[in-house]
Each structure stands twice: as C-alpha cells, then as structure tokens.
Design an enzyme around this catalytic site. Structure first.
Site, PDB file in Angstrom:
ATOM      1  N   GLY A  92       0.818  -1.207   0.000  1.00 52.23           N
ATOM      2  CA  GLY A  92       0.000   0.000   0.000  1.00 52.23           C
ATOM      3  C   GLY A  92       0.850   1.254   0.000  1.00 52.23           C
ATOM      4  O   GLY A  92       2.083   1.199   0.076  1.00 52.23           O
ATOM      5  N   GLN A  93       0.186   2.402  -0.082  1.00 49.63           N
ATOM      6  CA  GLN A  93       0.879   3.706  -0.135  1.00 49.63           C
ATOM      7  C   GLN A  93       1.820   3.880   1.053  1.00 49.63           C
ATOM      8  O   GLN A  93       2.988   4.179   0.902  1.00 49.63           O
ATOM      9  CB  GLN A  93      -0.129   4.850  -0.047  1.00 49.63           C
ATOM     10  CG  GLN A  93      -1.130   4.953  -1.143  1.00 49.63           C
ATOM     11  CD  GLN A  93      -1.845   6.292  -1.058  1.00 49.63           C
ATOM     12  OE1 GLN A  93      -1.338   7.296  -1.568  1.00 49.63           O
ATOM     13  NE2 GLN A  93      -2.991   6.330  -0.422  1.00 49.63           N
TER      14      GLN A  93
ATOM     15  N   ALA B 238      -5.258  -2.256   5.601  1.00 48.79           N
ATOM     16  CA  ALA B 238      -6.666  -1.996   5.911  1.00 48.79           C
ATOM     17  C   ALA B 238      -7.489  -2.102   4.647  1.00 48.79           C
ATOM     18  O   ALA B 238      -6.980  -1.982   3.528  1.00 48.79           O
ATOM     19  CB  ALA B 238      -6.832  -0.596   6.502  1.00 48.79           C
TER      20      ALA B 238
ATOM     21  N   THR C 124      -9.559   0.022   2.638  1.00 45.30           N
ATOM     22  CA  THR C 124      -9.528   1.487   2.611  1.00 45.30           C
ATOM     23  C   THR C 124     -10.541   2.119   1.630  1.00 45.30           C
ATOM     24  O   THR C 124     -10.494   3.329   1.412  1.00 45.30           O
ATOM     25  CB  THR C 124      -8.107   2.001   2.250  1.00 45.30           C
ATOM     26  OG1 THR C 124      -7.713   1.409   1.012  1.00 45.30           O
ATOM     27  CG2 THR C 124      -7.102   1.658   3.323  1.00 45.30           C
TER      28      THR C 124
ATOM     29  N   ASP D  94      -8.497   9.946  10.901  1.00 44.88           N
ATOM     30  CA  ASP D  94      -9.319  11.064  11.362  1.00 44.88           C
ATOM     31  C   ASP D  94     -10.814  10.712  11.316  1.00 44.88           C
ATOM     32  O   ASP D  94     -11.619  11.342  11.995  1.00 44.88           O
ATOM     33  CB  ASP D  94      -9.073  12.301  10.480  1.00 44.88           C
ATOM     34  CG  ASP D  94      -9.270  12.008   8.996  1.00 44.88           C
ATOM     35  OD1 ASP D  94      -8.710  11.002   8.522  1.00 44.88           O
ATOM     36  OD2 ASP D  94      -9.996  12.764   8.314  1.00 44.88           O
TER      37      ASP D  94
ATOM     38  N   TYR E  67     -16.413   2.701   7.402  1.00 40.98           N
ATOM     39  CA  TYR E  67     -14.953   2.592   7.458  1.00 40.98           C
ATOM     40  C   TYR E  67     -14.415   3.167   8.780  1.00 40.98           C
ATOM     41  O   TYR E  67     -13.613   2.518   9.459  1.00 40.98           O
ATOM     42  CB  TYR E  67     -14.353   3.329   6.255  1.00 40.98           C
ATOM     43  CG  TYR E  67     -12.871   3.608   6.353  1.00 40.98           C
ATOM     44  CD1 TYR E  67     -11.934   2.620   6.077  1.00 40.98           C
ATOM     45  CD2 TYR E  67     -12.406   4.872   6.715  1.00 40.98           C
ATOM     46  CE1 TYR E  67     -10.567   2.891   6.167  1.00 40.98           C
ATOM     47  CE2 TYR E  67     -11.054   5.148   6.802  1.00 40.98           C
ATOM     48  CZ  TYR E  67     -10.143   4.155   6.525  1.00 40.98           C
ATOM     49  OH  TYR E  67      -8.796   4.425   6.625  1.00 40.98           O
TER      50      TYR E  67
ATOM     51  N   LYS F 165     -12.362   1.156  11.762  1.00 48.07           N
ATOM     52  CA  LYS F 165     -11.014   1.525  12.218  1.00 48.07           C
ATOM     53  C   LYS F 165     -11.014   1.809  13.720  1.00 48.07           C
ATOM     54  O   LYS F 165     -10.056   1.492  14.421  1.00 48.07           O
ATOM     55  CB  LYS F 165     -10.502   2.749  11.443  1.00 48.07           C
ATOM     56  CG  LYS F 165     -10.263   2.516   9.969  1.00 48.07           C
ATOM     57  CD  LYS F 165      -9.104   1.581   9.669  1.00 48.07           C
ATOM     58  CE  LYS F 165      -7.762   2.151  10.059  1.00 48.07           C
ATOM     59  NZ  LYS F 165      -6.646   1.233   9.669  1.00 48.07           N
TER      60      LYS F 165
ATOM     61  N   TRP G 191      -5.880  12.003   4.922  1.00 51.63           N
ATOM     62  CA  TRP G 191      -5.656  12.524   3.566  1.00 51.63           C
ATOM     63  C   TRP G 191      -4.268  12.119   3.019  1.00 51.63           C
ATOM     64  O   TRP G 191      -3.432  12.954   2.671  1.00 51.63           O
ATOM     65  CB  TRP G 191      -5.790  14.044   3.551  1.00 51.63           C
ATOM     66  CG  TRP G 191      -7.113  14.586   4.002  1.00 51.63           C
ATOM     67  CD1 TRP G 191      -8.097  13.938   4.694  1.00 51.63           C
ATOM     68  CD2 TRP G 191      -7.607  15.916   3.792  1.00 51.63           C
ATOM     69  NE1 TRP G 191      -9.166  14.765   4.929  1.00 51.63           N
ATOM     70  CE2 TRP G 191      -8.891  15.992   4.375  1.00 51.63           C
ATOM     71  CE3 TRP G 191      -7.085  17.050   3.170  1.00 51.63           C
ATOM     72  CZ2 TRP G 191      -9.650  17.161   4.358  1.00 51.63           C
ATOM     73  CZ3 TRP G 191      -7.850  18.208   3.162  1.00 51.63           C
ATOM     74  CH2 TRP G 191      -9.110  18.263   3.739  1.00 51.63           C
TER      75      TRP G 191
END
Ligand SMILES: NC(=O)c1ccc[n+]([C@@H]2O[C@H](COP(=O)([O-])OP(=O)(O)OC[C@H]3O[C@@H](n4cnc5c(N)ncnc54)[C@H](OP(=O)(O)O)[C@@H]3O)[C@@H](O)[C@H]2O)c1
Length: 282
Positions: free
Chosen positions: A10-11, A60, A62, A102, A125, A129, A150
């Site tokens: 992932g990122q 996750a 996402t 967040d 979501y 989390k 973000w």
C-alpha cells in the site's frame, strides 16, 4: 529489530518498508496474499516463521465509499482482522503500531481534535477503524495508535494523482471546500513511524503534515505547484454527494507528538512540492 509490516504493497506500508530497511532493521513486508487479515492460521504461520519484535500494522480495507455497500467485509478486515493480529501480538509480547484515521471523529466544530477527544465515526470505514483501535487498546500494553489523514504517496491512487490526471482534460474543476483537514505525505510520515516503533513512547498520536486546508485549497496548491492552468471553484460537500459521509472537521491536534518529544512533519505545501517533484511533474 525485526519488524513485520502489514499493508506493505500500500501507499504507506511501502514507504515504511523502505524507511525501516534503510535504518538497518530486518523487515518483512506482507500484503493480503501472504497475510490475509481474515485468516488466523496464515497470520500465525508468518509470525511463527519470522518472529518479529514489532508489528507495524498499516494494512486496511480502505475503500471508504464501497464500505457502505459491503460493511461486513470492511469490518472483517479492519475490526476482526486487527483483533486477531492484536491477540497474536499479545501472545508473543511484540510491540504494535496501528495506523488509524481522522474518520474516527464526528467532524463537528472547528477546533483540532485532541487524541483523547470523544470519537463518533460517521461512516462504516471509520467505525471499523475505531473498532481496530479498541481491540489494540484492550489487548496490548506496548502499543502505538497513530491517526493520520488525507494520505498521498508514490504508490496507489490518491487525491494528488487524481488532480494531476484531471488537469490533463479540465480547465476548471469544482472541489469541496467545507471539509478541512491535513494532507499526509507517506515519505514524511514513514521516518516518524520508524522513530516511534524503535522507542518505548507508547500511546495515542495524531500525525499529519503541518497546517490545515480544504480539499479545494489542496487542489489549488497541487495545480499551482505542478504549473497546471486549472481554475478551482469551491463548492459545498452536497455538490458532490458520496456514499459515505465525510467529517467536515478533520483537524487533528499534534499535542501528544510534542509532549513525547517527536518532531512534527513539515508543512503540507512543502510535502506537495516534494511529492510532485518525486512524480517528475514539477
Ligand atoms: N488513504 C488515506 O487517505 C488514509 C487516511 C487515514 C488513514 N489511513 C490508514 O492508513 C493505512 C494505510 O493506508 P494506505 O492508503 O497506504 O492503504 P492502501 O494503499 O489502500 O493499501 C492497503 C494495504 O492493505 C492491504 N490489505 C487490504 N486488505 C487486506 C486484507 N484483507 N488482508 C491483508 N492485507 C490487506 C493491501 O494489500 P493488497 O495489495 O494485497 O491488497 C495493501 O497493502 C490504513 O490503515 C488506512 O486505514 C489511510
């Protein structure tokens, strides 16, 4: 230190893998293939084989809007999957760093949320989390929970890449201006997470690039930095309805980072400039 990183494709996971390796840790990065969060025996086998000292749990489900249509799958991965992983970490007494969001907050008011502010997720979501956070807190003592927002990085899709794509075909765009938060560049976050997991400063943290903006301001900065001639019109959230309700106020206070002596991340505009240079689009 031996660190298992989930979500390594992932990122965020990919940049954490690179950062931890560069620091000389022995790192094993896993994705949904080797380490499906719904398969306890597969997870157990990996942990028995690798014997990590720490787990950085960045994996996750996402897909925030899709989660509204498949809440069971979202919960299976983010809530039940994290509960299994926390239990396996407890059995082995390994350090645990859980990435949260967040979206655990309701997003009312204008003040930045402190880490101990009441939660109240507005979508499936966010609730999943938050359930992951609760599983970690209930099972473990040596844990870090880090709420981020973000996210953008070199891998996968994200808002910055989407805006740069849209700039190829649009001269003007209407972008939501009544949701305010902070972008988080994975290359800036990864070193902080690596510092954290090597420390004993357990607890609940918020970590994003510094400063707040709306999505419209974020988009305008992306176009300005990349030299794209795209006019941004600010519109309210109701102009772009989405399946999942998003919090209007995603401002996160960094007081707990300061108190623990961790350095805050650079300003978000600086992060956008470096990311656009990384993409070769400056
Ligand atoms: N993106 C955001 O804006 C944002 C904002 C706040 C918080 N976060 C949190 O930050 C963390 C990293 O997000 P990201 O944007 O880097 O994620 P991402 O790019 O969407 O990558 C998700 C990662 O999770 C893995 N994964 C998905 N389902 C899985 C499953 N069932 N079992 C095991 N692994 C699974 C994926 O593996 P495969 O490649 O094999 O599918 C992938 O490596 C997540 O915890 C996310 O909740 C993200």
């Amino acid at each position: 230190m031996k660190i298992l990183i989930t979500g390594a494709t992932g990122q965020l996971g990919a940049d954490c893998l690179e950062e931890c390796r560069a620091r000389g840790h022995e790192v094993y990065g896993v994705s949904s293939h080797m380490f499906p969060l719904s398969d306890e025996s597969a997870m157990r086998a990996v942990l028995d084989e690798f014997e990590p000292d720490a787990i950085l749990h960045a994996a996750a489900y996402t897909a925030v809007d899709r989660a509204e249509d498949e809440p069971d799958l979202c919960r299976l991965v983010n809530a039940a999957g994290t509960e299994i992983l926390a239990r396996l970490a407890q059995e082995r007494d390994v350090k645990f760093l859980y990435i949260s969001t967040d979206y655990v907050f309701p997003g009312t008011g204008n003040a930045p949320y402190e880490t101990d502010a009441p939660t109240g997720p507005r979508n499936v979501y966010g609730a999943s989390k938050l359930a992951g956070e609760e599983a970690v807190e209930a099972r473990l003592e040596r844990f870090f929970i880090v709420r981020i927002s973000w996210v953008f990085g070199a891998r996968g899709t994200n808002f910055v890449k989407t805006m740069l794509e849209l700039a190829k075909t649009h001269k003007s765009l209407s972008i939501v201006a009544d949701q305010v938060g902070s972008p988080t560049y994975t290359r800036d976050l990864a070193p902080l997470l690596a510092d954290m997991i090597a420390s004993e400063k357990y607890g609940l943290y918020h970590a994003t690039n510094e400063g707040f903006c709306s999505w419209a301001e974020f988009a305008a900065e992306i176009f300005r930095t990349a030299g794209k001639d795209v006019a941004v019109t600010s519109v309210p959230s109701r102009a772009h309805p989405t399946k999942a309700v998003r919090p209007k106020n995603s401002r996160l206070s960094k007081r707990s980072l300061d108190a623990a002596g961790f350095e805050r991340l650079p300003p978000w505009q600086d992060a956008v400039a470096r990311f656009i240079a990384e993409l070769g689009q400056g």
